[in-house]
Write an enzyme that holds these catalytic residues in place. Structure first.
Site, PDB file in Angstrom:
ATOM      1  N   HIS A  25      -4.546  -3.537 -10.107  1.00  0.00           N
ATOM      2  CA  HIS A  25      -3.854  -3.338 -10.475  1.00  0.00           C
ATOM      3  C   HIS A  25      -3.332  -5.172 -10.267  1.00  0.00           C
ATOM      4  O   HIS A  25      -3.090  -5.115  -9.807  1.00  0.00           O
ATOM      5  CB  HIS A  25      -2.403  -2.746 -10.512  1.00  0.00           C
ATOM      6  CG  HIS A  25      -1.911  -2.259  -9.741  1.00  0.00           C
ATOM      7  ND1 HIS A  25      -0.946  -0.757  -8.781  1.00  0.00           N
ATOM      8  CD2 HIS A  25      -1.491  -3.682  -8.972  1.00  0.00           C
ATOM      9  CE1 HIS A  25       0.033  -1.500  -8.282  1.00  0.00           C
ATOM     10  NE2 HIS A  25      -0.871  -3.457  -7.432  1.00  0.00           N
TER      11      HIS A  25
ATOM     12  N   GLU B 283      -1.774  -0.917 -15.149  1.00  0.00           N
ATOM     13  CA  GLU B 283      -2.564  -0.191 -14.201  1.00  0.00           C
ATOM     14  C   GLU B 283      -3.725  -0.127 -14.689  1.00  0.00           C
ATOM     15  O   GLU B 283      -3.805  -0.708 -15.956  1.00  0.00           O
ATOM     16  CB  GLU B 283      -2.178   0.635 -13.622  1.00  0.00           C
ATOM     17  CG  GLU B 283      -0.662   1.469 -13.064  1.00  0.00           C
ATOM     18  CD  GLU B 283      -0.843   1.416 -11.909  1.00  0.00           C
ATOM     19  OE1 GLU B 283      -1.007   0.849 -10.840  1.00  0.00           O
ATOM     20  OE2 GLU B 283       0.268   1.822 -11.084  1.00  0.00           O
TER      21      GLU B 283
ATOM     22  N   ASP C 150       7.665  -7.553 -11.734  1.00  0.00           N
ATOM     23  CA  ASP C 150       7.697  -5.855 -11.859  1.00  0.00           C
ATOM     24  C   ASP C 150       9.226  -5.400 -10.497  1.00  0.00           C
ATOM     25  O   ASP C 150       9.380  -6.016 -10.093  1.00  0.00           O
ATOM     26  CB  ASP C 150       5.975  -5.406 -11.393  1.00  0.00           C
ATOM     27  CG  ASP C 150       5.454  -5.752  -9.737  1.00  0.00           C
ATOM     28  OD1 ASP C 150       6.809  -6.205  -9.284  1.00  0.00           O
ATOM     29  OD2 ASP C 150       4.906  -5.149  -9.991  1.00  0.00           O
TER      30      ASP C 150
ATOM     31  N   ASN D 162      -6.210  -0.788  -6.057  1.00  0.00           N
ATOM     32  CA  ASN D 162      -7.008   0.026  -7.584  1.00  0.00           C
ATOM     33  C   ASN D 162      -6.764  -1.409  -8.494  1.00  0.00           C
ATOM     34  O   ASN D 162      -7.346  -1.132  -9.706  1.00  0.00           O
ATOM     35  CB  ASN D 162      -6.057   0.923  -7.953  1.00  0.00           C
ATOM     36  CG  ASN D 162      -4.917   0.235  -8.863  1.00  0.00           C
ATOM     37  OD1 ASN D 162      -4.051  -0.681  -8.518  1.00  0.00           O
ATOM     38  ND2 ASN D 162      -3.897   1.390  -8.885  1.00  0.00           N
TER      39      ASN D 162
HETATM   40  C1  F6R Z   1       3.974  -6.357  -6.326  1.00  0.00           C
HETATM   41  C2  F6R Z   1       2.758  -6.348  -7.414  1.00  0.00           C
HETATM   42  C3  F6R Z   1       1.881  -5.474  -7.410  1.00  0.00           C
HETATM   43  C4  F6R Z   1       0.554  -6.467  -5.488  1.00  0.00           C
HETATM   44  C5  F6R Z   1       0.260  -5.121  -5.656  1.00  0.00           C
HETATM   45  C6  F6R Z   1      -0.758  -5.932  -4.185  1.00  0.00           C
HETATM   46  O1  F6R Z   1       4.995  -7.656  -7.167  1.00  0.00           O
HETATM   47  O2  F6R Z   1       3.306  -6.758  -8.465  1.00  0.00           O
HETATM   48  O3  F6R Z   1       1.052  -6.173  -7.815  1.00  0.00           O
HETATM   49  O4  F6R Z   1       0.854  -7.511  -5.767  1.00  0.00           O
HETATM   50  O5  F6R Z   1      -0.092  -3.908  -5.554  1.00  0.00           O
HETATM   51  O6  F6R Z   1       0.676  -5.227  -2.491  1.00  0.00           O
HETATM   52  P1  F6R Z   1      -0.512  -6.250  -1.212  1.00  0.00           P
HETATM   53  O7  F6R Z   1       0.331  -7.426  -1.689  1.00  0.00           O
HETATM   54  O8  F6R Z   1       0.757  -5.317  -0.785  1.00  0.00           O
HETATM   55  O9  F6R Z   1      -1.456  -5.673  -1.019  1.00  0.00           O
END
Ligand code: F6R
Length: 257
Positions: A138, A143, A67, A136
Protein backbone atom coordinates in the site's frame (compact mmCIF):
# COMPACT_ATOMS: atom_id res chain seq x y z
CA UNK A 1 10.69 6.40 -12.91
CA UNK A 2 14.22 6.62 -11.55
CA UNK A 3 15.58 4.11 -9.07
CA UNK A 4 18.19 5.03 -6.53
CA UNK A 5 19.81 2.43 -4.29
CA UNK A 6 21.79 3.40 -1.20
CA UNK A 7 24.07 1.24 0.87
CA UNK A 8 22.04 1.55 4.04
CA UNK A 9 19.19 3.27 5.87
CA UNK A 10 21.46 6.08 7.05
CA UNK A 11 22.56 7.12 3.55
CA UNK A 12 19.02 6.71 2.13
CA UNK A 13 17.73 9.01 4.90
CA UNK A 14 20.55 11.55 4.43
CA UNK A 15 19.82 11.80 0.73
CA UNK A 16 16.06 12.12 1.23
CA UNK A 17 16.48 14.78 3.93
CA UNK A 18 18.81 16.72 1.61
CA UNK A 19 16.24 16.59 -1.18
CA UNK A 20 13.55 17.97 1.13
CA UNK A 21 15.86 20.76 2.30
CA UNK A 22 16.91 21.68 -1.24
CA UNK A 23 13.29 21.67 -2.35
CA UNK A 24 12.36 24.22 0.31
CA UNK A 25 15.45 26.36 -0.32
CA UNK A 26 14.63 26.57 -4.03
CA UNK A 27 10.89 26.99 -3.43
CA UNK A 28 10.13 28.56 -0.03
CA UNK A 29 6.37 28.26 -0.63
CA UNK A 30 6.55 24.54 -1.44
CA UNK A 31 3.53 22.35 -0.75
CA UNK A 32 4.81 19.17 0.86
CA UNK A 33 3.04 15.92 1.62
CA UNK A 34 5.02 13.73 4.00
CA UNK A 35 4.22 10.16 5.00
CA UNK A 36 4.39 8.95 8.58
CA UNK A 37 5.62 5.49 9.65
CA UNK A 38 8.98 3.97 10.58
CA UNK A 39 10.66 4.41 7.18
CA UNK A 40 10.95 8.23 7.16
CA UNK A 41 11.75 8.64 10.87
CA UNK A 42 15.48 9.15 10.35
CA UNK A 43 14.86 11.34 7.29
CA UNK A 44 12.78 13.69 9.45
CA UNK A 45 15.30 13.72 12.28
CA UNK A 46 18.04 14.67 9.80
CA UNK A 47 15.75 17.15 8.07
CA UNK A 48 15.09 19.00 11.33
CA UNK A 49 18.79 19.05 12.26
CA UNK A 50 19.85 20.28 8.83
CA UNK A 51 17.04 22.86 8.68
CA UNK A 52 18.04 24.33 12.04
CA UNK A 53 21.75 24.23 11.23
CA UNK A 54 21.31 25.86 7.83
CA UNK A 55 18.54 28.21 9.05
CA UNK A 56 16.15 27.07 6.32
CA UNK A 57 12.89 29.00 6.38
CA UNK A 58 9.82 26.72 6.41
CA UNK A 59 7.43 29.48 7.45
CA UNK A 60 5.82 29.82 4.00
CA UNK A 61 5.57 26.11 3.22
CA UNK A 62 2.33 24.16 3.37
CA UNK A 63 2.05 20.63 4.74
CA UNK A 64 -0.60 18.23 3.52
CA UNK A 65 -1.33 14.99 5.39
CA UNK A 66 -1.20 11.75 3.45
CA UNK A 67 -3.49 9.72 5.69
CA UNK A 68 -4.93 9.15 9.16
CA UNK A 69 -6.41 6.34 11.20
CA UNK A 70 -10.18 6.69 11.72
CA UNK A 71 -11.22 6.92 15.38
CA UNK A 72 -7.75 7.68 16.74
CA UNK A 73 -7.59 11.04 18.53
CA UNK A 74 -4.66 13.38 17.73
CA UNK A 75 -3.29 13.15 21.29
CA UNK A 76 -2.56 9.41 20.77
CA UNK A 77 1.05 8.79 19.86
CA UNK A 78 0.22 6.44 16.96
CA UNK A 79 -1.90 9.01 15.15
CA UNK A 80 -0.37 10.50 12.02
CA UNK A 81 -0.99 13.99 13.38
CA UNK A 82 0.92 13.23 16.58
CA UNK A 83 3.80 11.79 14.53
CA UNK A 84 4.11 14.83 12.27
CA UNK A 85 3.57 17.33 15.08
CA UNK A 86 6.20 15.82 17.35
CA UNK A 87 8.82 15.06 14.68
CA UNK A 88 8.46 17.95 12.22
CA UNK A 89 5.93 20.68 13.00
CA UNK A 90 6.94 21.24 16.63
CA UNK A 91 10.72 21.20 16.06
CA UNK A 92 10.48 23.45 12.97
CA UNK A 93 7.93 25.79 14.54
CA UNK A 94 5.38 25.15 11.78
CA UNK A 95 2.14 27.02 12.45
CA UNK A 96 -1.28 25.34 12.48
CA UNK A 97 -2.30 27.60 9.55
CA UNK A 98 0.38 25.92 7.39
CA UNK A 99 -0.95 22.44 8.05
CA UNK A 100 -3.83 20.49 6.47
CA UNK A 101 -4.29 17.03 7.97
CA UNK A 102 -7.14 14.55 7.98
CA UNK A 103 -9.19 14.57 11.18
CA UNK A 104 -9.60 10.89 12.01
CA UNK A 105 -12.30 11.82 14.56
CA UNK A 106 -14.52 13.55 12.00
CA UNK A 107 -18.17 12.43 12.01
CA UNK A 108 -18.39 13.22 8.31
CA UNK A 109 -15.56 11.46 6.43
CA UNK A 110 -16.87 12.55 3.05
CA UNK A 111 -16.76 16.19 4.11
CA UNK A 112 -13.31 15.64 5.58
CA UNK A 113 -12.08 14.27 2.26
CA UNK A 114 -13.55 17.21 0.33
CA UNK A 115 -11.87 19.62 2.75
CA UNK A 116 -8.48 18.00 2.07
CA UNK A 117 -8.95 17.89 -1.70
CA UNK A 118 -10.04 21.55 -1.70
CA UNK A 119 -7.00 22.55 0.35
CA UNK A 120 -4.70 20.86 -2.19
CA UNK A 121 -6.41 22.59 -5.14
CA UNK A 122 -6.34 25.97 -3.36
CA UNK A 123 -2.60 25.59 -2.80
CA UNK A 124 -2.01 24.78 -6.47
CA UNK A 125 -1.25 21.08 -5.99
CA UNK A 126 1.47 19.20 -4.16
CA UNK A 127 5.05 20.06 -5.13
CA UNK A 128 6.72 17.13 -3.43
CA UNK A 129 5.22 14.02 -1.98
CA UNK A 130 7.24 11.55 0.08
CA UNK A 131 5.62 8.15 0.56
CA UNK A 132 6.53 4.88 2.23
CA UNK A 133 5.42 1.39 1.20
CA UNK A 134 3.46 -1.06 3.32
CA UNK A 135 4.52 -4.73 3.36
CA UNK A 136 1.30 -5.38 1.44
CA UNK A 137 2.28 -2.79 -1.16
CA UNK A 138 0.00 0.00 0.00
CA UNK A 139 0.81 3.67 -0.46
CA UNK A 140 -0.87 5.92 2.08
CA UNK A 141 -3.93 3.80 2.82
CA UNK A 142 -4.46 2.88 -0.82
CA UNK A 143 -4.68 -0.83 -0.18
CA UNK A 144 -4.24 -3.68 -2.71
CA UNK A 145 -7.06 -3.46 -5.24
CA UNK A 146 -7.45 0.31 -4.67
CA UNK A 147 -8.88 2.39 -7.46
CA UNK A 148 -6.56 4.70 -9.37
CA UNK A 149 -9.30 7.13 -10.27
CA UNK A 150 -9.93 8.44 -6.76
CA UNK A 151 -9.12 11.52 -4.71
CA UNK A 152 -9.33 11.48 -0.90
CA UNK A 153 -11.49 8.70 0.45
CA UNK A 154 -12.44 6.52 3.39
CA UNK A 155 -10.88 3.05 3.30
CA UNK A 156 -11.57 -0.26 5.01
CA UNK A 157 -8.07 -1.24 6.02
CA UNK A 158 -6.55 -4.50 4.82
CA UNK A 159 -6.00 -7.13 7.56
CA UNK A 160 -2.22 -6.76 7.21
CA UNK A 161 -2.43 -2.99 7.69
CA UNK A 162 -4.57 -3.49 10.80
CA UNK A 163 -2.10 -5.92 12.35
CA UNK A 164 1.17 -4.23 11.23
CA UNK A 165 -0.29 -0.87 12.30
CA UNK A 166 -0.34 -2.00 15.93
CA UNK A 167 3.42 -1.28 16.04
CA UNK A 168 2.71 2.46 16.20
CA UNK A 169 0.59 2.21 19.35
CA UNK A 170 1.19 1.31 22.96
CA UNK A 171 -1.49 -1.33 23.61
CA UNK A 172 -3.94 -2.92 21.20
CA UNK A 173 -6.14 -0.50 19.22
CA UNK A 174 -9.02 -0.96 16.79
CA UNK A 175 -7.84 0.41 13.46
CA UNK A 176 -10.37 -0.76 10.93
CA UNK A 177 -10.61 2.28 8.68
CA UNK A 178 -8.44 5.08 7.42
CA UNK A 179 -8.69 8.34 5.49
CA UNK A 180 -6.20 8.77 2.69
CA UNK A 181 -5.29 10.84 -0.32
CA UNK A 182 -6.11 8.82 -3.40
CA UNK A 183 -4.03 7.78 -6.36
CA UNK A 184 -5.28 10.66 -8.49
CA UNK A 185 -3.62 13.09 -6.09
CA UNK A 186 -0.51 10.93 -5.72
CA UNK A 187 -0.01 10.72 -9.48
CA UNK A 188 -0.74 14.44 -9.88
CA UNK A 189 1.94 15.51 -7.39
CA UNK A 190 4.65 17.43 -9.21
CA UNK A 191 7.37 15.22 -7.77
CA UNK A 192 7.05 11.91 -5.96
CA UNK A 193 9.63 10.10 -3.85
CA UNK A 194 8.89 6.57 -2.66
CA UNK A 195 11.23 5.19 0.00
CA UNK A 196 11.65 1.73 1.49
CA UNK A 197 14.31 0.10 3.61
CA UNK A 198 15.09 -3.26 5.14
CA UNK A 199 14.67 -6.90 4.15
CA UNK A 200 11.00 -6.86 5.16
CA UNK A 201 10.29 -4.63 2.13
CA UNK A 202 12.37 -6.63 -0.37
CA UNK A 203 9.60 -8.92 -1.63
CA UNK A 204 7.05 -6.16 -2.10
CA UNK A 205 9.56 -3.91 -3.86
CA UNK A 206 10.43 -6.71 -6.26
CA UNK A 207 6.73 -7.11 -7.11
CA UNK A 208 6.17 -3.36 -7.37
CA UNK A 209 9.13 -2.62 -9.58
CA UNK A 210 9.60 -5.71 -11.73
CA UNK A 211 6.23 -7.35 -12.17
CA UNK A 212 3.32 -6.16 -14.25
CA UNK A 213 1.74 -2.92 -13.00
CA UNK A 214 -1.46 -3.81 -11.18
CA UNK A 215 -3.64 -2.33 -8.46
CA UNK A 216 -2.90 -5.49 -6.45
CA UNK A 217 0.45 -3.87 -5.66
CA UNK A 218 -0.33 -0.14 -5.38
CA UNK A 219 3.36 0.79 -4.96
CA UNK A 220 3.94 -0.32 -8.56
CA UNK A 221 1.42 2.25 -9.83
CA UNK A 222 3.93 5.05 -9.21
CA UNK A 223 5.91 3.76 -12.18
CA UNK A 224 3.42 5.73 -14.29
CA UNK A 225 4.41 9.01 -12.58
CA UNK A 226 6.62 11.20 -14.83
CA UNK A 227 8.76 12.59 -11.97
CA UNK A 228 9.06 9.73 -9.53
CA UNK A 229 12.13 8.52 -7.69
CA UNK A 230 12.14 5.24 -5.81
CA UNK A 231 14.82 5.26 -3.16
CA UNK A 232 15.81 1.98 -1.53
CA UNK A 233 18.56 0.68 0.68
CA UNK A 234 20.46 -2.41 -0.45
CA UNK A 235 18.32 -4.68 1.72
CA UNK A 236 15.03 -3.49 0.24
CA UNK A 237 16.58 -3.82 -3.25
CA UNK A 238 18.06 -7.27 -2.56
CA UNK A 239 15.48 -9.23 -4.60
CA UNK A 240 15.60 -6.99 -7.67
CA UNK A 241 17.17 -8.22 -10.87
CA UNK A 242 18.80 -4.94 -11.85
CA UNK A 243 20.02 -6.35 -15.18
CA UNK A 244 16.47 -6.56 -16.52
CA UNK A 245 14.53 -3.70 -15.02
CA UNK A 246 11.31 -2.78 -16.86
CA UNK A 247 12.09 -0.17 -19.48
CA UNK A 248 10.31 2.72 -17.71
CA UNK A 249 12.70 2.33 -14.77
CA UNK A 250 16.21 3.74 -15.01
CA UNK A 251 18.91 4.09 -12.38
CA UNK A 252 19.28 7.75 -11.44
CA UNK A 253 19.89 10.24 -8.70
CA UNK A 254 17.25 12.47 -7.22
CA UNK A 255 17.23 15.98 -8.57
CA UNK A 256 16.20 18.43 -5.88
CA UNK A 257 14.74 21.06 -8.17
C1 F6R B 1 1.97 6.34 6.60
C2 F6R B 1 1.58 5.65 5.38
C3 F6R B 1 1.85 4.21 5.17
C4 F6R B 1 3.31 3.83 5.46
C5 F6R B 1 3.55 2.36 5.18
C6 F6R B 1 4.95 1.94 5.59
O1 F6R B 1 1.60 7.71 6.52
O2 F6R B 1 1.03 6.26 4.52
O3 F6R B 1 1.52 3.88 3.85
O4 F6R B 1 4.15 4.62 4.67
O5 F6R B 1 2.64 1.56 5.88
O6 F6R B 1 5.08 2.04 6.98
P1 F6R B 1 6.48 1.86 7.69
O7 F6R B 1 7.32 3.00 7.22
O8 F6R B 1 6.18 1.95 9.17
O9 F6R B 1 7.01 0.54 7.27
Amino acid sequence: MQLNIYKDYQSLSESTANTLIETVISNPTAVLCLATGDTPKLTYELLVNKAIERKVDFSRCTFIGLDEWVGIPPRIEGSCRFFLQSRIFGPLNIQESQVHLFDGMSHDPRDECSRMDDAIVTKGGIDLMLVGVGVNGHIGFNEPGAGTDVYSHLVDLHGITQSVGQKYFTGIVQIKQGLTLGFKTILQSKKLIMIANGLKKAAVMQKALEEEITTDVPAGLVRAHPFCWTVLDEEAASLLNLQILPEEIVMGHIKAT
